[in-house]
Design a protein around this motif. Sequence first.
Motif, PDB file in Angstrom:
ATOM      1  N   ILE A 146      -0.391 -50.605  39.173  1.00 61.71           N
ATOM      2  CA  ILE A 146      -1.607 -49.272  39.920  1.00 61.71           C
ATOM      3  C   ILE A 146      -2.886 -49.280  39.642  1.00 61.71           C
ATOM      4  CG2 ILE A 146      -1.334 -46.789  38.668  1.00 61.71           C
ATOM      5  CD1 ILE A 146       1.170 -47.590  36.795  1.00 61.71           C
ATOM      6  N   PRO A 147      -2.769 -49.128  40.763  1.00 63.06           N
ATOM      7  CA  PRO A 147      -4.823 -49.528  40.897  1.00 63.06           C
ATOM      8  C   PRO A 147      -5.725 -48.442  39.277  1.00 63.06           C
ATOM      9  CG  PRO A 147      -3.922 -47.838  42.313  1.00 63.06           C
ATOM     10  CD  PRO A 147      -2.882 -48.355  41.583  1.00 63.06           C
ATOM     11  N   PRO A 148      -7.141 -48.449  39.091  1.00 60.78           N
ATOM     12  CA  PRO A 148      -8.076 -48.014  39.084  1.00 60.78           C
ATOM     13  C   PRO A 148      -8.247 -47.252  38.925  1.00 60.78           C
ATOM     14  CG  PRO A 148      -9.077 -49.746  39.336  1.00 60.78           C
ATOM     15  CD  PRO A 148      -7.531 -49.986  39.779  1.00 60.78           C
ATOM     16  N   LYS A 149      -8.003 -45.596  37.853  1.00 57.63           N
ATOM     17  CA  LYS A 149      -8.158 -44.514  38.812  1.00 57.63           C
ATOM     18  C   LYS A 149      -9.625 -43.902  38.376  1.00 57.63           C
ATOM     19  CE  LYS A 149      -3.560 -42.275  36.889  1.00 57.63           C
ATOM     20  NZ  LYS A 149      -3.163 -41.588  36.064  1.00 57.63           N
ATOM     21  N   HIS A 150     -10.551 -44.978  37.265  1.00 58.57           N
ATOM     22  CA  HIS A 150     -12.139 -45.157  37.468  1.00 58.57           C
ATOM     23  C   HIS A 150     -13.586 -46.066  38.225  1.00 58.57           C
ATOM     24  CE1 HIS A 150     -13.438 -48.372  34.881  1.00 58.57           C
ATOM     25  NE2 HIS A 150     -11.374 -47.917  34.045  1.00 58.57           N
ATOM     26  N   THR A 151     -14.338 -45.290  38.673  1.00 60.59           N
ATOM     27  CA  THR A 151     -15.251 -46.292  39.230  1.00 60.59           C
ATOM     28  C   THR A 151     -15.994 -46.632  38.221  1.00 60.59           C
ATOM     29  OG1 THR A 151     -15.551 -44.585  40.012  1.00 60.59           O
ATOM     30  CG2 THR A 151     -13.929 -45.863  41.425  1.00 60.59           C
ATOM     31  N   MET A 152     -16.269 -46.918  36.979  1.00 63.24           N
ATOM     32  CA  MET A 152     -17.040 -46.714  36.246  1.00 63.24           C
ATOM     33  C   MET A 152     -17.895 -48.743  35.972  1.00 63.24           C
ATOM     34  SD  MET A 152     -16.865 -46.568  31.852  1.00 63.24           S
ATOM     35  CE  MET A 152     -16.699 -45.608  31.528  1.00 63.24           C
ATOM     36  N   VAL A 153     -19.202 -48.816  36.528  1.00 68.65           N
ATOM     37  CA  VAL A 153     -19.590 -50.002  36.474  1.00 68.65           C
ATOM     38  C   VAL A 153     -20.210 -50.391  34.864  1.00 68.65           C
ATOM     39  CG1 VAL A 153     -21.807 -51.254  37.024  1.00 68.65           C
ATOM     40  CG2 VAL A 153     -20.451 -48.785  38.814  1.00 68.65           C
ATOM     41  N   THR A 154     -19.140 -51.731  33.989  1.00 68.72           N
ATOM     42  CA  THR A 154     -19.462 -51.950  32.870  1.00 68.72           C
ATOM     43  C   THR A 154     -20.722 -53.481  33.458  1.00 68.72           C
ATOM     44  OG1 THR A 154     -17.710 -53.697  32.864  1.00 68.72           O
ATOM     45  CG2 THR A 154     -17.196 -50.976  32.526  1.00 68.72           C
ATOM     46  N   ARG A 155     -21.020 -53.740  31.468  1.00 62.51           N
ATOM     47  CA  ARG A 155     -21.588 -55.234  32.210  1.00 62.51           C
ATOM     48  C   ARG A 155     -21.330 -55.584  32.383  1.00 62.51           C
ATOM     49  NH1 ARG A 155     -24.205 -54.474  26.315  1.00 62.51           N
ATOM     50  NH2 ARG A 155     -21.952 -53.991  25.294  1.00 62.51           N
ATOM     51  N   LEU A 156     -19.667 -55.945  32.125  1.00 58.44           N
ATOM     52  CA  LEU A 156     -18.921 -57.461  32.662  1.00 58.44           C
ATOM     53  C   LEU A 156     -19.399 -57.399  33.769  1.00 58.44           C
ATOM     54  CD1 LEU A 156     -17.526 -59.615  31.245  1.00 58.44           C
ATOM     55  CD2 LEU A 156     -15.531 -58.657  31.427  1.00 58.44           C
ATOM     56  N   LYS A 157     -18.703 -56.427  34.564  1.00 60.49           N
ATOM     57  CA  LYS A 157     -18.783 -55.905  36.065  1.00 60.49           C
ATOM     58  C   LYS A 157     -19.895 -56.580  37.122  1.00 60.49           C
ATOM     59  CE  LYS A 157     -15.353 -53.048  36.500  1.00 60.49           C
ATOM     60  NZ  LYS A 157     -14.860 -51.359  37.275  1.00 60.49           N
ATOM     61  N   VAL A 158     -21.062 -56.129  36.257  1.00 62.82           N
ATOM     62  CA  VAL A 158     -21.842 -57.032  37.270  1.00 62.82           C
ATOM     63  C   VAL A 158     -22.319 -58.012  36.102  1.00 62.82           C
ATOM     64  CG1 VAL A 158     -22.799 -53.871  37.460  1.00 62.82           C
ATOM     65  CG2 VAL A 158     -23.558 -55.656  34.908  1.00 62.82           C
ATOM     66  N   GLY A 159     -22.636 -58.817  35.219  1.00 59.31           N
ATOM     67  CA  GLY A 159     -23.251 -59.757  34.697  1.00 59.31           C
ATOM     68  C   GLY A 159     -23.991 -60.126  34.086  1.00 59.31           C
TER      69      GLY A 159
END
Length: 247
Positions: free
Chosen positions: A46-59
Motif C-alpha cells: 500500500i503506498p503511503p498516503k502522506h508526503t511528509m518530509v522527515t529528517r531521516l528522508k533529507v539526511g
Amino acid sequence: MPSDSSSLHISPSSSPSPSPNSNTHISPITNSPSPIIPSSNTTQSIPPKHTMVTRLKVGVVKPKVLPSLTVSTHAHSFVPTCFSEAMKYCHWQQAMIEEYNALIKNQTWTLIPPNPLHHLIGYKWIFRIKMNPDGTISRYKARLVAQGYKQQYGLDFDQTFSPIIKPAKIRIVLTLATTYDWDIRQLDVKNTFLNGKLSEIVHLKQSLGFSHSDFPSDHCLLQRSLYGLKQAPRPWFQRVTEFLLHT
C-alpha cells in the motif's frame, strides 16, 4: 396406515456433495462456505498516503551522545560527601565560605546560650558541581542543610506545605500567553528558602569549622527557613504570595 408428510426424514446420503473441483469448503458447524484466502504472490504494498518530509528522508541525523560512565579522579571533578573531604580542596573551601557568608548576610539565625531543654537538630553539608551547557564546570556549590528528619511534630514544626506545579497548569499559562500575546519571563531566586521567615522555634548546631570564635558552644536559633527543614517550603510560599498580592 399412511404416514404424515411432516415426519418425512431426509437421509444424509440424499444431501448434495460438494464437487471436488470447487473452491468452497463446507464447515461442519455452520455449513457456510469459508472465504477464499488469496495466495501471497497476489498481495500488493500500500503506498503511503502522506508526503511528509522527515529528517531521516533529507539526511538530517543527529548522533546520539552517550554519557561517560567512567569515574574521574581529577581533583576539580571530585564531589565530596562530607565536611572532612571538602576541607582538602581549596575550591570546596571557598564554596563553603560563600555559603556561610550568604547565611550570615541574610540573618538566618541568632546565637543563644546552650540549654539542655532545647531540642537541638544537626546539619549536613551538601556539595554539587554546576555545569555549563558545553559540559565545562560553571561553579562549585556548597549548601548547609538542616537534618529535618530529627524534628519532632508539635515541637519544632507544625504545618508543612510543598508547592508543586503540574504540566497541565504550565500548558494553560502558555496557551493564555500565546492567545493574548503576553510576555513570558522566567527567573531563578537565589537561596529561595532563606527568604521565608520562620515562625516556629528551631535550634540548630553551629557548623564545624564555622562556629563563632567568641561563642563556640552557643546554639543557632533559626530566623529563616533553612533547607532541609520539614516546613521550609511553607514560609517561602507565604512570603512570595504576600509579595505578589501587594504589588
